[in-house]
Design a protein around this motif. Structure first.
Motif, mmCIF file in Angstrom:
data_model
loop_
_atom_site.group_PDB
_atom_site.id
_atom_site.type_symbol
_atom_site.label_atom_id
_atom_site.label_comp_id
_atom_site.label_asym_id
_atom_site.label_seq_id
_atom_site.Cartn_x
_atom_site.Cartn_y
_atom_site.Cartn_z
ATOM 1 N N VAL A 128 38.324 47.292 33.794
ATOM 2 C CA VAL A 128 39.378 48.213 34.232
ATOM 3 C C VAL A 128 38.982 48.746 35.604
ATOM 4 O O VAL A 128 37.871 49.241 35.784
ATOM 5 C CB VAL A 128 39.568 49.369 33.234
ATOM 6 N N LEU A 129 39.891 48.606 36.570
ATOM 7 C CA LEU A 129 39.669 49.120 37.919
ATOM 8 C C LEU A 129 40.695 50.210 38.214
ATOM 9 O O LEU A 129 41.860 50.099 37.800
ATOM 10 C CB LEU A 129 39.816 48.006 38.951
ATOM 11 N N GLU A 130 40.263 51.218 38.933
ATOM 12 C CA GLU A 130 41.179 52.284 39.338
ATOM 13 C C GLU A 130 41.368 52.228 40.849
ATOM 14 O O GLU A 130 40.397 52.270 41.615
ATOM 15 C CB GLU A 130 40.652 53.653 38.920
ATOM 16 N N VAL A 131 42.625 52.110 41.288
ATOM 17 C CA VAL A 131 42.964 52.050 42.705
ATOM 18 C C VAL A 131 44.087 53.048 42.964
ATOM 19 O O VAL A 131 45.161 52.959 42.353
ATOM 20 C CB VAL A 131 43.415 50.629 43.113
ATOM 21 N N ASP A 132 43.834 54.011 43.856
ATOM 22 C CA ASP A 132 44.829 55.037 44.214
ATOM 23 C C ASP A 132 45.398 55.721 42.976
ATOM 24 O O ASP A 132 46.615 55.962 42.861
ATOM 25 C CB ASP A 132 45.959 54.414 45.029
ATOM 26 N N GLY A 133 44.522 56.045 42.037
ATOM 27 C CA GLY A 133 44.948 56.780 40.851
ATOM 28 C C GLY A 133 45.564 55.931 39.752
ATOM 29 O O GLY A 133 45.848 56.459 38.661
ATOM 30 N N GLN A 134 45.783 54.661 39.995
ATOM 31 C CA GLN A 134 46.351 53.765 38.990
ATOM 32 C C GLN A 134 45.249 52.930 38.348
ATOM 33 O O GLN A 134 44.442 52.317 39.050
ATOM 34 C CB GLN A 134 47.390 52.841 39.632
ATOM 35 N N ARG A 135 45.214 52.911 37.023
ATOM 36 C CA ARG A 135 44.230 52.097 36.313
ATOM 37 C C ARG A 135 44.828 50.721 36.023
ATOM 38 O O ARG A 135 45.969 50.607 35.560
ATOM 39 C CB ARG A 135 43.805 52.791 35.014
ATOM 40 N N TRP A 136 44.029 49.687 36.299
ATOM 41 C CA TRP A 136 44.476 48.303 36.151
ATOM 42 C C TRP A 136 43.571 47.557 35.174
ATOM 43 O O TRP A 136 42.343 47.658 35.250
ATOM 44 C CB TRP A 136 44.419 47.566 37.499
ATOM 45 N N ASP A 137 44.191 46.817 34.253
ATOM 46 C CA ASP A 137 43.455 45.846 33.447
ATOM 47 C C ASP A 137 43.300 44.567 34.263
ATOM 48 O O ASP A 137 44.286 44.026 34.776
ATOM 49 C CB ASP A 137 44.201 45.519 32.150
ATOM 50 N N VAL A 138 42.074 44.070 34.372
ATOM 51 C CA VAL A 138 41.795 42.834 35.107
ATOM 52 C C VAL A 138 41.211 41.812 34.130
ATOM 53 O O VAL A 138 40.327 42.140 33.339
ATOM 54 C CB VAL A 138 40.795 43.082 36.258
ATOM 55 N N LEU A 139 41.719 40.594 34.184
ATOM 56 C CA LEU A 139 41.233 39.518 33.335
ATOM 57 C C LEU A 139 40.967 38.285 34.180
ATOM 58 O O LEU A 139 41.809 37.883 34.989
ATOM 59 C CB LEU A 139 42.260 39.172 32.252
ATOM 60 N N LEU A 140 39.792 37.681 33.989
ATOM 61 C CA LEU A 140 39.477 36.410 34.641
ATOM 62 C C LEU A 140 40.089 35.291 33.812
ATOM 63 O O LEU A 140 39.871 35.212 32.600
ATOM 64 C CB LEU A 140 37.964 36.223 34.744
ATOM 65 N N VAL A 141 40.875 34.450 34.456
ATOM 66 C CA VAL A 141 41.577 33.373 33.756
ATOM 67 C C VAL A 141 41.187 32.028 34.357
ATOM 68 O O VAL A 141 40.744 31.942 35.507
ATOM 69 C CB VAL A 141 43.106 33.561 33.822
ATOM 70 N N ALA A 142 41.358 30.988 33.555
ATOM 71 C CA ALA A 142 41.022 29.634 33.990
ATOM 72 C C ALA A 142 42.151 28.690 33.620
ATOM 73 O O ALA A 142 42.757 28.815 32.555
ATOM 74 C CB ALA A 142 39.718 29.163 33.344
ATOM 75 N N ALA A 143 42.424 27.746 34.517
ATOM 76 C CA ALA A 143 43.351 26.648 34.248
ATOM 77 C C ALA A 143 42.515 25.373 34.216
ATOM 78 O O ALA A 143 42.217 24.798 35.265
ATOM 79 C CB ALA A 143 44.435 26.577 35.313
ATOM 80 N N PRO A 144 42.114 24.925 33.035
ATOM 81 C CA PRO A 144 41.246 23.740 32.966
ATOM 82 C C PRO A 144 42.030 22.441 33.160
ATOM 83 O O PRO A 144 43.217 22.339 32.824
ATOM 84 C CB PRO A 144 40.668 23.796 31.543
ATOM 85 N N VAL A 145 41.331 21.461 33.690
ATOM 86 C CA VAL A 145 41.833 20.101 33.801
ATOM 87 C C VAL A 145 40.762 19.180 33.224
ATOM 88 O O VAL A 145 39.613 19.228 33.664
ATOM 89 C CB VAL A 145 42.125 19.721 35.270
ATOM 90 N N VAL A 146 41.108 18.410 32.222
ATOM 91 C CA VAL A 146 40.185 17.412 31.670
ATOM 92 C C VAL A 146 40.460 16.097 32.385
ATOM 93 O O VAL A 146 41.568 15.559 32.313
ATOM 94 C CB VAL A 146 40.366 17.259 30.154
ATOM 95 N N ALA A 147 39.469 15.583 33.110
ATOM 96 C CA ALA A 147 39.668 14.415 33.978
ATOM 97 C C ALA A 147 38.741 13.280 33.580
ATOM 98 O O ALA A 147 37.658 13.502 33.025
ATOM 99 C CB ALA A 147 39.422 14.801 35.440
ATOM 100 N N TRP A 148 39.181 12.045 33.882
ATOM 101 C CA TRP A 148 38.361 10.859 33.623
ATOM 102 C C TRP A 148 38.621 9.826 34.716
ATOM 103 O O TRP A 148 39.686 9.808 35.340
ATOM 104 C CB TRP A 148 38.668 10.277 32.244
#
Length: 387
Positions: free
Chosen positions: A77-97
């Protein structure tokens, strides 16, 4: 163990034995507070010690603790200018061959813009803020330390929250080299930020308006993003997975790459040696200390005892031979799909062995030995390792 490690063990045991969601929230908060402090101050050893203890003594509590650690690394959770934000790290996987080499590394700016636009339009809820790292990561290049991962989450999250803000400082020049695999995962990484407790993804929205199911989001992501991803993976076949939270998609990519690794190995041998899949003989063996942790598949030619190529099929999470279908059955079915019909299986558990010179796994052969995989001398230039 340190006092922090002891308290982590106690809280994880408390969570594993909790009898209500109210008690769950208490233990969750206790774990989160301590884990976040240890990661933010650069003292993760107590976390590793607690995980090691629980891995040996209580699997349920171990699962509770590792989930809490992963959550702390991939979200904050980050707070910027009085607003609290939920932050999530996301991934878009690619399975390659491929028969050649799977690329990784920095992505051109216009491709980043295109992929980010599709990601936001077809997967994320309206008004979610987003910042994508300009890199196609291999598994070897992803942060391995939970503290390093949390720092990446923070940097990308801060860049996402501030519109038009400076790009996050990422050291792309020092990315480690990628091991050559003919079937492997690649990852697009981003942070999403939303005002606290708001929806992140389209499938979280009410059943009206801009709501879309996970299946619909994946279909749109494949349709719209695939042309851009194709430019990043020349000479490769690939499958796109649904963008989602970092750790769950890391595991899903590991799961999905396994059958492709077998098929890519068989495909490579048939083309490099100009033979049919029926000429390949597979030997499967379980490897581990006290129970199977992985299966290794040695691929031999005809009646030869040498192993030309080898594949590792790791067991993930709670997978075991009690599953239906079992991992062994899935390996056999994948080999049949690839055209390999001569399949032999070792019944005894074997301790994992690796080459003392190059560190690669050793594989079972038809004679009951564990050997180094070596292509015949008269073959095309030697291939790379398989997952």
């Amino acid at each position: 163990m340190s006092a922090d490690a002891e308290r982590l063990v106690a809280a994880a045991l408390g969570l594993a034995n909790s009898g209500s969601r109210v008690e769950d929230r208490y233990w969750d908060a206790q774990l989160a507070q301590r884990i976040e402090r240890l990661l933010d101050t650069g003292h993760p050893q107590s976390i590793h010690d607690a995980l090691d203890r629980l891995n040996q003594t209580d699997s349920e509590a171990y699962g509770a603790l590792i989930e809490a650690v992963e959550t702390a690394a991939e979200s904050l959770v980050l707070e910027v200018d009085g607003q609290r934000w939920d932050v999530l790290l996301v991934a878009a996987p690619v399975v390659a061959w491929t028969r050649f080499r799977i690329p990784s590394g920095p992505i051109a700016a216009d491709t980043v813009v295109s992929l980010a636009a599709h990601w936001q339009a077809h997967v994320l809820a309206r008004d979610v803020r987003f910042r994508m790292a300009p890199v196609l990561y291999s598994v070897d290049q992803l942060p391995r330390d939970f503290g390093e991962l949390r720092r990446l989450t923070r940097r990308l999250g801060q860049a996402a929250i501030v519109p038009g803000g400076a790009a996050p400082r990422l050291d792309l020049k020092s990315l480690p080299e990628t091991a050559d695999m003919l079937a492997d995962g690649r990852f697009l990484i981003a942070a999403v930020a939303v005002p606290q407790d708001g929806p992140l993804f389209r499938w979280q929205l009410p059943e009206s308006g801009e709501h879309a199911s996970r299946v619909a989001c994946l279909e749109q992501w494949i349709t719209q993003a695939r042309p851009s991803i194709e430019t990043l993976l020349p000479g490769c076949g690939f499958e796109c997975l649904l963008p989602d939270a970092f750790h769950i998609n890391l595991r899903e990519a590991d799961r999905r790459v396994r059958p492709y690794a077998i098929k890519a190995a068989v495909h490579f041998l048939t083309h490099a040696l100009d033979l049919e899949p029926e000429a390949i003989r597979a030997t499967i063996a379980p490897f581990g200390e006290d129970r199977p942790d992985e299966y290794r598949i040695g691929l031999s030619l005809g009646e030869e005892e040498d192993v030309a190529q080898g594949v590792v099929w790791p067991l993930l999470g709670a997978e075991s031979e009690a599953d239906d279908p079992s991992p062994l059955d899935r390996i056999r079915e994948t080999l049949r799909e690839a055209g390999v019909t001569d399949v032999r299986t070792w019944t005894d558990l074997t301790e994992p062995e690796y080459c003392e010179d190059c560190g690669v796994p050793l594989y079972p052969n038809p004679a009951g030995e564990v050997v180094h995989a070596e292509m015949p001398e008269d073959a095309e230039p030697e291939g790379t390792h398989f997952h």
